[in-house]
Design a protein around this motif. Structure first.
Motif, PDB file in Angstrom:
ATOM      1  N   GLU A  19     -17.745  19.918 -39.513  1.00  0.00           N
ATOM      2  CA  GLU A  19     -16.777  20.936 -39.925  1.00  0.00           C
ATOM      3  C   GLU A  19     -15.827  20.352 -40.974  1.00  0.00           C
ATOM      4  O   GLU A  19     -15.491  19.173 -40.918  1.00  0.00           O
ATOM      5  CB  GLU A  19     -15.985  21.376 -38.694  1.00  0.00           C
ATOM      6  N   ASP A  20     -15.368  21.192 -41.912  1.00  0.00           N
ATOM      7  CA  ASP A  20     -14.586  20.661 -43.036  1.00  0.00           C
ATOM      8  C   ASP A  20     -13.086  20.948 -42.948  1.00  0.00           C
ATOM      9  O   ASP A  20     -12.407  21.002 -43.958  1.00  0.00           O
ATOM     10  CB  ASP A  20     -15.146  21.168 -44.360  1.00  0.00           C
ATOM     11  N   ASN A  21     -12.537  21.091 -41.765  1.00  0.00           N
ATOM     12  CA  ASN A  21     -11.108  21.386 -41.611  1.00  0.00           C
ATOM     13  C   ASN A  21     -10.261  20.148 -41.354  1.00  0.00           C
ATOM     14  O   ASN A  21      -9.177  20.247 -40.790  1.00  0.00           O
ATOM     15  CB  ASN A  21     -10.897  22.349 -40.430  1.00  0.00           C
ATOM     16  N   LEU A  22     -10.735  18.989 -41.715  1.00  0.00           N
ATOM     17  CA  LEU A  22     -10.032  17.742 -41.444  1.00  0.00           C
ATOM     18  C   LEU A  22      -8.616  17.788 -42.024  1.00  0.00           C
ATOM     19  O   LEU A  22      -8.443  18.052 -43.202  1.00  0.00           O
ATOM     20  CB  LEU A  22     -10.819  16.594 -42.080  1.00  0.00           C
ATOM     21  N   PRO A  23      -7.587  17.571 -41.188  1.00  0.00           N
ATOM     22  CA  PRO A  23      -6.227  17.541 -41.740  1.00  0.00           C
ATOM     23  C   PRO A  23      -6.084  16.404 -42.745  1.00  0.00           C
ATOM     24  O   PRO A  23      -6.740  15.370 -42.622  1.00  0.00           O
ATOM     25  CB  PRO A  23      -5.350  17.268 -40.510  1.00  0.00           C
ATOM     26  N   GLY A  24      -5.228  16.594 -43.714  1.00  0.00           N
ATOM     27  CA  GLY A  24      -4.978  15.562 -44.702  1.00  0.00           C
ATOM     28  C   GLY A  24      -3.649  14.867 -44.461  1.00  0.00           C
ATOM     29  O   GLY A  24      -2.795  15.370 -43.713  1.00  0.00           O
ATOM     30  N   VAL A  25      -3.454  13.736 -45.092  1.00  0.00           N
ATOM     31  CA  VAL A  25      -2.190  13.022 -44.991  1.00  0.00           C
ATOM     32  C   VAL A  25      -1.076  13.957 -45.467  1.00  0.00           C
ATOM     33  O   VAL A  25      -1.197  14.601 -46.505  1.00  0.00           O
ATOM     34  CB  VAL A  25      -2.240  11.716 -45.815  1.00  0.00           C
ATOM     35  N   GLY A  26      -0.029  14.048 -44.672  1.00  0.00           N
ATOM     36  CA  GLY A  26       1.096  14.926 -44.983  1.00  0.00           C
ATOM     37  C   GLY A  26       1.028  16.265 -44.283  1.00  0.00           C
ATOM     38  O   GLY A  26       2.054  16.941 -44.141  1.00  0.00           O
ATOM     39  N   ASP A  27      -0.146  16.669 -43.832  1.00  0.00           N
ATOM     40  CA  ASP A  27      -0.287  17.915 -43.078  1.00  0.00           C
ATOM     41  C   ASP A  27       0.352  17.767 -41.697  1.00  0.00           C
ATOM     42  O   ASP A  27       0.569  16.654 -41.213  1.00  0.00           O
ATOM     43  CB  ASP A  27      -1.761  18.288 -42.882  1.00  0.00           C
ATOM     44  N   THR A  28       0.604  18.885 -41.066  1.00  0.00           N
ATOM     45  CA  THR A  28       1.069  18.895 -39.681  1.00  0.00           C
ATOM     46  C   THR A  28      -0.139  19.113 -38.785  1.00  0.00           C
ATOM     47  O   THR A  28      -0.997  19.957 -39.069  1.00  0.00           O
ATOM     48  CB  THR A  28       2.098  20.022 -39.463  1.00  0.00           C
ATOM     49  N   LEU A  29      -0.222  18.333 -37.708  1.00  0.00           N
ATOM     50  CA  LEU A  29      -1.338  18.501 -36.772  1.00  0.00           C
ATOM     51  C   LEU A  29      -1.356  19.921 -36.231  1.00  0.00           C
ATOM     52  O   LEU A  29      -0.309  20.457 -35.854  1.00  0.00           O
ATOM     53  CB  LEU A  29      -1.204  17.534 -35.591  1.00  0.00           C
ATOM     54  N   HIS A  34     -11.015  22.985 -35.286  1.00  0.00           N
ATOM     55  CA  HIS A  34      -9.729  23.054 -35.984  1.00  0.00           C
ATOM     56  C   HIS A  34      -9.282  21.714 -36.554  1.00  0.00           C
ATOM     57  O   HIS A  34      -8.502  21.686 -37.507  1.00  0.00           O
ATOM     58  CB  HIS A  34      -8.647  23.614 -35.064  1.00  0.00           C
ATOM     59  N   TYR A  35      -9.759  20.628 -35.981  1.00  0.00           N
ATOM     60  CA  TYR A  35      -9.413  19.300 -36.470  1.00  0.00           C
ATOM     61  C   TYR A  35     -10.480  18.725 -37.402  1.00  0.00           C
ATOM     62  O   TYR A  35     -10.384  17.584 -37.844  1.00  0.00           O
ATOM     63  CB  TYR A  35      -9.163  18.344 -35.303  1.00  0.00           C
ATOM     64  N   GLY A  36     -11.523  19.502 -37.697  1.00  0.00           N
ATOM     65  CA  GLY A  36     -12.533  19.083 -38.666  1.00  0.00           C
ATOM     66  C   GLY A  36     -13.447  17.977 -38.207  1.00  0.00           C
ATOM     67  O   GLY A  36     -13.986  17.234 -39.026  1.00  0.00           O
ATOM     68  N   VAL A  37     -13.657  17.844 -36.886  1.00  0.00           N
ATOM     69  CA  VAL A  37     -14.525  16.785 -36.369  1.00  0.00           C
ATOM     70  C   VAL A  37     -15.757  17.336 -35.643  1.00  0.00           C
ATOM     71  O   VAL A  37     -16.551  16.559 -35.111  1.00  0.00           O
ATOM     72  CB  VAL A  37     -13.746  15.811 -35.442  1.00  0.00           C
ATOM     73  N   LEU A  38     -15.927  18.644 -35.622  1.00  0.00           N
ATOM     74  CA  LEU A  38     -17.056  19.260 -34.919  1.00  0.00           C
ATOM     75  C   LEU A  38     -18.368  18.982 -35.643  1.00  0.00           C
ATOM     76  O   LEU A  38     -18.527  19.318 -36.821  1.00  0.00           O
ATOM     77  CB  LEU A  38     -16.859  20.765 -34.788  1.00  0.00           C
ATOM     78  N   ILE A  39     -19.291  18.330 -34.949  1.00  0.00           N
ATOM     79  CA  ILE A  39     -20.625  18.100 -35.509  1.00  0.00           C
ATOM     80  C   ILE A  39     -21.366  19.429 -35.507  1.00  0.00           C
ATOM     81  O   ILE A  39     -21.472  20.096 -34.478  1.00  0.00           O
ATOM     82  CB  ILE A  39     -21.391  17.028 -34.712  1.00  0.00           C
ATOM     83  N   MET A  40     -21.865  19.828 -36.679  1.00  0.00           N
ATOM     84  CA  MET A  40     -22.502  21.135 -36.844  1.00  0.00           C
ATOM     85  C   MET A  40     -24.025  21.060 -36.898  1.00  0.00           C
ATOM     86  O   MET A  40     -24.692  22.079 -36.741  1.00  0.00           O
ATOM     87  CB  MET A  40     -21.975  21.805 -38.120  1.00  0.00           C
ATOM     88  N   SER A  41     -24.581  19.890 -37.172  1.00  0.00           N
ATOM     89  CA  SER A  41     -26.032  19.765 -37.268  1.00  0.00           C
ATOM     90  C   SER A  41     -26.470  18.535 -36.496  1.00  0.00           C
ATOM     91  O   SER A  41     -25.648  17.709 -36.122  1.00  0.00           O
ATOM     92  CB  SER A  41     -26.466  19.657 -38.734  1.00  0.00           C
ATOM     93  N   PRO A  85     -17.762  16.054 -30.886  1.00  0.00           N
ATOM     94  CA  PRO A  85     -16.898  15.592 -31.972  1.00  0.00           C
ATOM     95  C   PRO A  85     -17.492  14.364 -32.660  1.00  0.00           C
ATOM     96  O   PRO A  85     -18.121  13.525 -32.015  1.00  0.00           O
ATOM     97  CB  PRO A  85     -15.592  15.233 -31.262  1.00  0.00           C
ATOM     98  N   ALA A  86     -17.282  14.285 -33.945  1.00  0.00           N
ATOM     99  CA  ALA A  86     -17.647  13.099 -34.708  1.00  0.00           C
ATOM    100  C   ALA A  86     -16.633  12.002 -34.392  1.00  0.00           C
ATOM    101  O   ALA A  86     -15.593  12.249 -33.789  1.00  0.00           O
ATOM    102  CB  ALA A  86     -17.629  13.414 -36.204  1.00  0.00           C
TER     103      ALA A  86
END
Length: 168
Positions: free
Chosen positions: A15-25, A117-124, A131-132
Motif C-alpha cells: 500500500e502507498d499511504n506511508l506517512p512522510g517525515v513531518g506528517d502526523t501519525l 492507513h500506515y502504508g505497510v499493507l502487503i497487497m500481493s 504488514p511489511a
C-alpha cells in the motif's frame, strides 16, 4: 502507485499511504495482550518507535524484536510498539520466553485497517494482508521523524537511522 519491496527476488506490492517525515501519525486501534483496544492516544506525550513486521515466527522478525528490546533499555520517554498480524498471545509468549520487556506488543486482529492507513499493507504475494517490515519514529506530538519501509522482507531495519531521528 503502490510501493514495491521484495522477498528475496520475488517482488511484492505494498500500500502507498506511508506517512512522510513531518506528517502526523494517523489514528489507529490495535489489540494488546489483554485483548484490550489500544489507540495512538494511549501513548500521548511519549516518543514512539512503531515496528511493523509480518509475524514473530520468522527469524528476522524475532531478531528485530530482540534488538529493539535491547535499545529500549536506554531510551527515555519512548515506547516501542511491536505491531504485527500475530495474535497477542503469540507475541506475549515469544517475549516471555526471551525475557523481553521493553516493547509493547500490539496485534492487528481487530485493526488491520491500520496496515493500510500506515502504508505497510502487503497487497500481493502469498503474504498479502500482512504488514511489511517497517520502522517509523514519531515525537511526543505524533509528528513523524523517520520512516523506513524495508526493501526486502529478509532484512532488518536501519536501527541507527531510527535512533538518530530520536536524538534530533
Amino acid at each position: 502507485m503502490p510501493n514495491a519491496i521484495s522477498l528475496l527476488d520475488e517482488p511484492i506490492l505494498v500500500e502507498d499511504n506511508l506517512p512522510g517525515v513531518g506528517d502526523t501519525l494517523p489514528f489507529f486501534q490495535l489489540v494488546n495482550h489483554l485483548l484490550e483496544d489500544v489507540t495512538l492516544e494511549s501513548f500521548q506525550g511519549k516518543r514512539k518507535i512503531l515496528h511493523f513486521f509480518p509475524g514473530i515466527d520468522t527469524p528476522v522478525s524475532a531478531n528485530s524484536v530482540r534488538t529493539l528490546d535491547i535499545l529500549g533499555q536506554t531510551l527515555s520517554n519512548t515506547v516501542i510498539l511491536n505491531i504485527s498480524a500475530d495474535l497477542p498471545f503469540t507475541m506475549t509468549r515469544f517475549c516471555a520466553m526471551e525475557n523481553l520487556v521493553h516493547g509493547i506488543n500490539l496485534s492487528g486482529m481487530r485493526g488491520r485497517d491500520m496496515f493500510k492507513h500506515y502504508g505497510v499493507l502487503i497487497m500481493s504475494s502469498k503474504l498479502a494482508g500482512l504488514p511489511a517490515r517497517a520502522l517509523m519514529v514519531a515525537d511526543e506530538h505524533d509528528h513523524v521523524l523517520h520512516v523506513e519501509l524495508v526493501a526486502d522482507l529478509t532484512r532488518e531495519p536501519d536501527y541507527e537511522a531510527a535512533l538518530k531521528a530520536l536524538s534530533r
